[in-house]
Design a protein around this motif. Structure first.
Motif, short mmCIF file in Angstrom:
data_model
loop_
_atom_site.label_atom_id
_atom_site.label_comp_id
_atom_site.label_asym_id
_atom_site.label_seq_id
_atom_site.Cartn_x
_atom_site.Cartn_y
_atom_site.Cartn_z
N ASP A 49 5.79 16.23 -5.74
CA ASP A 49 5.91 15.12 -4.91
C ASP A 49 5.81 13.62 -5.47
OD1 ASP A 49 7.94 16.64 -4.24
OD2 ASP A 49 6.45 16.81 -1.37
N ARG A 50 4.54 13.52 -5.70
CA ARG A 50 4.05 12.11 -6.07
C ARG A 50 4.47 11.95 -7.29
NH1 ARG A 50 -2.52 13.22 -5.31
NH2 ARG A 50 -2.67 12.06 -2.98
N VAL A 89 7.43 12.67 -8.81
CA VAL A 89 9.09 12.16 -8.30
C VAL A 89 8.97 10.69 -7.60
CG1 VAL A 89 11.34 11.75 -6.56
CG2 VAL A 89 9.95 14.45 -7.79
N SER A 90 7.67 10.49 -6.71
CA SER A 90 7.47 9.10 -5.96
C SER A 90 7.20 7.94 -6.71
CB SER A 90 6.96 9.66 -5.10
OG SER A 90 6.45 7.62 -4.63
N CYS A 91 6.18 8.46 -8.25
CA CYS A 91 6.49 7.72 -9.18
C CYS A 91 7.18 7.11 -10.17
CB CYS A 91 5.31 7.82 -10.43
SG CYS A 91 3.41 8.31 -9.71
N ARG A 92 8.66 7.65 -10.51
CA ARG A 92 9.66 6.98 -11.56
C ARG A 92 10.55 6.40 -10.19
NH1 ARG A 92 9.21 13.03 -12.70
NH2 ARG A 92 10.58 14.12 -11.12
N VAL A 93 10.62 6.92 -9.09
CA VAL A 93 11.56 6.22 -8.25
C VAL A 93 11.11 4.32 -8.14
CG1 VAL A 93 12.07 5.59 -6.17
CG2 VAL A 93 12.00 8.31 -7.17
N HIS A 94 9.54 4.88 -7.73
CA HIS A 94 8.93 3.38 -8.28
C HIS A 94 9.14 2.37 -9.07
CE1 HIS A 94 5.54 0.88 -7.72
NE2 HIS A 94 5.88 0.48 -7.00
N GLU A 95 8.90 3.07 -10.23
CA GLU A 95 9.50 2.52 -11.24
C GLU A 95 10.86 2.02 -11.42
OE1 GLU A 95 9.64 3.29 -16.41
OE2 GLU A 95 8.84 4.75 -15.24
N GLY A 96 11.26 2.70 -10.74
CA GLY A 96 12.98 2.13 -10.95
C GLY A 96 13.16 1.66 -9.75
N LEU A 97 12.85 1.15 -8.94
CA LEU A 97 12.39 0.05 -8.13
C LEU A 97 12.01 -1.21 -8.74
CD1 LEU A 97 11.57 1.52 -4.93
CD2 LEU A 97 13.69 0.76 -5.61
N ARG A 98 11.13 -1.18 -8.89
CA ARG A 98 10.13 -2.35 -9.36
C ARG A 98 11.04 -3.17 -11.36
NH1 ARG A 98 6.20 -4.87 -8.09
NH2 ARG A 98 4.40 -4.17 -10.22
N SER A 99 11.55 -2.25 -12.06
CA SER A 99 11.93 -1.90 -13.18
C SER A 99 13.81 -2.71 -12.98
CB SER A 99 11.56 -1.61 -14.95
OG SER A 99 12.27 -0.23 -13.76
N HIS A 100 14.34 -1.85 -12.64
CA HIS A 100 15.54 -1.84 -12.66
C HIS A 100 16.81 -2.53 -10.98
CE1 HIS A 100 15.54 0.65 -15.85
NE2 HIS A 100 14.92 2.28 -15.31
N SER A 101 16.44 -2.51 -10.37
CA SER A 101 16.82 -2.74 -9.31
C SER A 101 15.99 -3.91 -8.30
CB SER A 101 16.74 -1.67 -7.57
OG SER A 101 15.72 -2.09 -7.26
N LYS A 102 14.90 -4.30 -9.34
CA LYS A 102 13.54 -5.82 -8.85
C LYS A 102 14.08 -5.64 -7.32
CE LYS A 102 15.47 -7.84 -13.85
NZ LYS A 102 13.88 -7.77 -13.98
N ALA A 103 13.52 -5.17 -6.66
CA ALA A 103 13.35 -4.76 -5.02
C ALA A 103 12.96 -5.67 -4.50
CB ALA A 103 13.33 -3.01 -4.64
N GLY A 104 13.04 -6.19 -3.44
CA GLY A 104 12.57 -6.94 -3.09
C GLY A 104 11.19 -7.01 -2.46
N PRO A 105 10.30 -6.97 -1.30
CA PRO A 105 9.08 -7.00 -0.68
C PRO A 105 8.96 -5.89 0.54
CG PRO A 105 9.76 -8.99 -0.25
CD PRO A 105 10.50 -8.69 -1.45
N ALA A 118 -3.54 2.52 -6.81
CA ALA A 118 -3.92 2.47 -8.18
C ALA A 118 -2.87 3.79 -8.64
CB ALA A 118 -4.92 3.78 -8.28
N ALA A 119 -2.13 4.65 -7.70
CA ALA A 119 -1.11 5.38 -8.60
C ALA A 119 0.27 5.38 -9.10
CB ALA A 119 -1.07 6.98 -7.56
N LEU A 120 0.71 3.74 -8.42
CA LEU A 120 1.74 3.13 -8.81
C LEU A 120 1.25 2.18 -9.26
CD1 LEU A 120 3.86 3.95 -5.47
CD2 LEU A 120 3.93 4.91 -7.48
N ALA A 121 0.15 1.71 -10.36
CA ALA A 121 -0.69 0.77 -11.28
C ALA A 121 0.26 -0.15 -10.04
CB ALA A 121 0.30 0.45 -12.37
N VAL A 122 0.02 -0.80 -8.81
CA VAL A 122 0.11 -1.91 -8.42
C VAL A 122 -0.84 -2.17 -7.88
CG1 VAL A 122 2.79 -1.80 -8.33
CG2 VAL A 122 0.71 -1.35 -6.43
N SER A 123 -0.83 -3.93 -7.61
CA SER A 123 -3.14 -4.06 -6.62
C SER A 123 -2.30 -3.55 -5.30
CB SER A 123 -2.23 -5.85 -6.71
OG SER A 123 -1.19 -6.11 -6.09
N PRO A 124 -3.83 -2.86 -4.77
CA PRO A 124 -3.60 -3.07 -3.01
C PRO A 124 -3.06 -4.43 -2.66
CG PRO A 124 -5.95 -2.12 -3.94
CD PRO A 124 -4.84 -3.39 -5.27
#
Length: 219
Positions: free
Chosen positions: A12-13, A15-31, A55-61
């Motif tokens: 699950d983690r 899959v979550s990381c891949r989804v997050h990468e897509g949100l950040r790089s492709h769809s450029k999701a907002g806050p 830490a898992a998603l490589a973003v700041s707290p």
């Protein structure tokens, strides 16, 4: 919080990381979208804390915390700006400050007023949310031109977008204007074709049209 079994947690983690990468790089999701994503995955128990998720998603707290806070803005406030896609980090921070200062009930009341007034400009909506009063009328910046053999009327300028939500009313107003012009032309033609001598003496002829008042007096 939902507790996941170890045998499914890693999958699950991932899959979550891949989804997050897509949100950040492709769809450029907002806050707002990112905040909803982070909050959902924390609630599902993918990670034990915001720090672990960051830490898992490589973003700041701090990034995770800001997104979750902005995603918690009341729906009427977000809708006043056209939806979550139009709420940036900068705007989100301003709205959070206003929400804390005014309280949820008051800022929602003002946001609903902005929708009723059909405010389009983000600056106008912010002004109403901040002060509670509708923005003062300003001289609209619009230009009207005619194209394609006088068969196309173009309206353009910085304030043209304010007319988008009033297209139907604008069309009705233009139609009414054309009908009024036609009526005035008919009345003008009627007086132009009066027989010579009509209206001599002290008699005065007037139309009932507010746009035309033609009088004939004996010279």
């Amino acid at each position: 919080m939902t507790v996941l079994h170890d045998d499914s947690l890693d999958a699950d983690r991932a899959v979550s990381c891949r989804v997050h990468e897509g949100l950040r790089s492709h769809s450029k999701a907002g806050p707002v979208e990112l905040g909803n994503y982070y909050h959902t995955h924390l609630t599902l128990g993918f990670w034990p804390s915001q720090s672990a998720l960051a830490a898992a998603l490589a973003v700041s707290p701090g990034h995770v915390s800001r997104c979750i806070a902005i995603s918690g803005l009341p729906k009427p406030v977000v809708d006043a700006f056209g939806g979550s896609d139009h709420v940036s980090f900068r705007l989100g921070r301003k709205l959070l400050e206003m929400s804390q200062r005014l309280g949820t009930d008051e800022i929602c009341r003002r946001a609903k007023a902005a929708k009723v007034l059909k405010l389009v400009s983000p600056s106008d909506v912010l002004r109403l949310l901040d002060s509670g009063s509708a923005p003062a009328p300003q001289n609209p910046q619009l230009w009207v031109s005619v194209e394609r053999g006088a068969k196309t009327l173009r309206i353009q300028g910085p304030d043209a977008e304010k007319l988008i939500s009033h297209i139907d009313a604008l069309e009705r107003a233009i139609r009414a204007c054309l009908i009024n012009l036609q009526d005035q032309q008919k009345i003008a033609n009627m007086f132009a074709n009066l027989p010579s001598g009509v209206g001599d003496g002290d008699k005065t002829f007037e139309t009932s049209s507010p746009g035309i008042r033609r009088k004939r007096r004996k010279r």
